[in-house]
Scaffold this motif. Structure first.
Motif, mmCIF file in Angstrom:
data_model
loop_
_atom_site.group_PDB
_atom_site.id
_atom_site.type_symbol
_atom_site.label_atom_id
_atom_site.label_comp_id
_atom_site.label_asym_id
_atom_site.label_seq_id
_atom_site.Cartn_x
_atom_site.Cartn_y
_atom_site.Cartn_z
ATOM 1 N N ARG A 1 0.838 -1.205 0.000
ATOM 2 C CA ARG A 1 0.000 0.000 0.000
ATOM 3 C C ARG A 1 0.873 1.256 0.000
ATOM 4 N NH1 ARG A 1 -4.996 -0.794 0.943
ATOM 5 N NH2 ARG A 1 -4.688 -2.562 2.333
ATOM 6 N N MET A 2 1.961 1.227 0.799
ATOM 7 C CA MET A 2 2.876 2.374 0.852
ATOM 8 C C MET A 2 3.575 2.578 -0.495
ATOM 9 S SD MET A 2 2.554 3.900 3.693
ATOM 10 C CE MET A 2 3.758 5.088 3.176
ATOM 11 N N GLN A 3 3.966 1.493 -1.137
ATOM 12 C CA GLN A 3 4.614 1.603 -2.440
ATOM 13 C C GLN A 3 3.672 2.274 -3.448
ATOM 14 O OE1 GLN A 3 5.333 -2.061 -4.700
ATOM 15 N NE2 GLN A 3 7.406 -1.311 -5.113
ATOM 16 N N ALA A 4 2.435 1.830 -3.473
ATOM 17 C CA ALA A 4 1.450 2.429 -4.377
ATOM 18 C C ALA A 4 1.183 3.889 -3.998
ATOM 19 C CB ALA A 4 0.156 1.627 -4.353
ATOM 20 N N PHE A 5 1.137 4.167 -2.701
ATOM 21 C CA PHE A 5 0.924 5.531 -2.217
ATOM 22 C C PHE A 5 2.027 6.463 -2.707
ATOM 23 C CE2 PHE A 5 1.720 8.684 1.182
ATOM 24 C CZ PHE A 5 0.506 9.332 1.202
ATOM 25 N N PHE A 6 3.286 6.079 -2.521
ATOM 26 C CA PHE A 6 4.404 6.908 -2.982
ATOM 27 C C PHE A 6 4.435 7.001 -4.503
ATOM 28 C CE2 PHE A 6 6.471 6.122 1.232
ATOM 29 C CZ PHE A 6 6.668 7.454 1.574
ATOM 30 N N SER A 7 4.048 5.932 -5.180
ATOM 31 C CA SER A 7 4.056 5.951 -6.649
ATOM 32 C C SER A 7 3.093 6.978 -7.215
ATOM 33 C CB SER A 7 3.695 4.568 -7.202
ATOM 34 O OG SER A 7 4.690 3.640 -6.891
ATOM 35 N N GLY A 8 2.053 7.304 -6.457
ATOM 36 C CA GLY A 8 1.072 8.271 -6.922
ATOM 37 C C GLY A 8 1.446 9.718 -6.653
ATOM 38 N N ASN A 9 2.578 9.946 -5.992
ATOM 39 C CA ASN A 9 3.002 11.318 -5.713
ATOM 40 C C ASN A 9 3.535 11.992 -6.970
ATOM 41 O OD1 ASN A 9 2.350 11.026 -3.036
ATOM 42 N ND2 ASN A 9 4.437 10.641 -2.367
ATOM 43 N N ASP A 10 3.235 13.248 -7.128
ATOM 44 C CA ASP A 10 3.703 14.038 -8.260
ATOM 45 C C ASP A 10 5.236 14.115 -8.235
ATOM 46 O OD1 ASP A 10 4.491 16.237 -9.937
ATOM 47 O OD2 ASP A 10 2.481 17.087 -9.743
ATOM 48 N N TYR A 11 5.868 13.764 -9.313
ATOM 49 C CA TYR A 11 7.331 13.738 -9.372
ATOM 50 C C TYR A 11 7.947 15.122 -9.128
ATOM 51 C CZ TYR A 11 7.348 15.892 -14.004
ATOM 52 O OH TYR A 11 7.196 16.764 -15.044
ATOM 53 N N ARG A 12 7.176 16.185 -9.347
ATOM 54 C CA ARG A 12 7.704 17.535 -9.157
ATOM 55 C C ARG A 12 7.798 17.936 -7.688
ATOM 56 N NH1 ARG A 12 3.392 20.117 -13.014
ATOM 57 N NH2 ARG A 12 2.270 18.539 -11.834
ATOM 58 N N VAL A 13 7.050 17.245 -6.819
ATOM 59 C CA VAL A 13 7.084 17.594 -5.404
ATOM 60 C C VAL A 13 7.664 16.491 -4.524
ATOM 61 C CG1 VAL A 13 5.190 19.241 -5.560
ATOM 62 C CG2 VAL A 13 4.710 16.847 -5.010
ATOM 63 N N ALA A 14 7.771 15.283 -5.057
ATOM 64 C CA ALA A 14 8.327 14.170 -4.273
ATOM 65 C C ALA A 14 9.807 14.426 -4.015
ATOM 66 C CB ALA A 14 8.147 12.851 -5.025
ATOM 67 N N GLY A 15 10.219 14.148 -2.813
ATOM 68 C CA GLY A 15 11.616 14.361 -2.443
ATOM 69 C C GLY A 15 12.535 13.312 -3.041
#
Length: 160
Positions: free
Chosen positions: A47-61
């Protein structure tokens, strides 16, 4: 939060009110909570992997601390007891999550491997302080990918 009482009230009462959803979502807070409470560490990590995968690449650290902070905040909002970088006799595990029945000890790496992270937990005996606790102890080594901006791999073992 101005004090501990306000934080406790927010986490235990207001978050539950605001997070209720009419439609099912694999990211509803209830799903994360159920994974942790019932010892489903692998399902939580998926679930965490999918959660992080959905983050916008422009704001993900793109540093380990970004991922560590995101996990800390999410688990804290779930209402579980969580420690970040809690000192032991031989180091500091990145995240420790405690429930009534489980203790999850997590070590994070960035662009390395889940095996290296898991081995660090075992080599440094991060589970040592909990040896007589009585709860089930789960060790989780996690590798984050800077390029993918998500969890790349994880390994889970029960403490011996």
């Amino acid at each position: 939060f101005p004090n501990e009482e306000v934080e406790d009230g927010f986490i235990n009462f207001l978050v539950n009110f605001y997070q209720k959803q009419d439609e099912f979502s694999e990211f509803s807070i209830e799903e994360f909570i159920e994974d942790i409470k019932s010892g489903k560490a692998d399902q939580f990590m998926q679930r965490m992997q999918a959660f992080f995968s959905g983050n916008d690449y422009r704001v993900a650290g793109n540093v380990e601390l970004y991922f560590q902070n995101a996990l800390y905040i999410l688990v804290k909002l779930m209402g579980f007891h969580v420690n970040v970088e809690k000192a032991t006799s031989d180091g500091r595990p990145d995240l420790i999550v405690s429930t009534k029945d489980y203790i999850y000890i997590m070590e994070f790496k960035l662009d390395q491997s889940a095996q290296i992270a898991l081995q660090q937990i075992k080599d440094k005996k991060y589970d040592g302080p909990y040896a007589l606790d009585g709860r089930k102890i789960t060790l989780i080594g996690v590798n984050f990918s800077k390029q993918k901006r998500t969890i790349d791999d994880w390994l889970i073992e029960e403490a011996k």
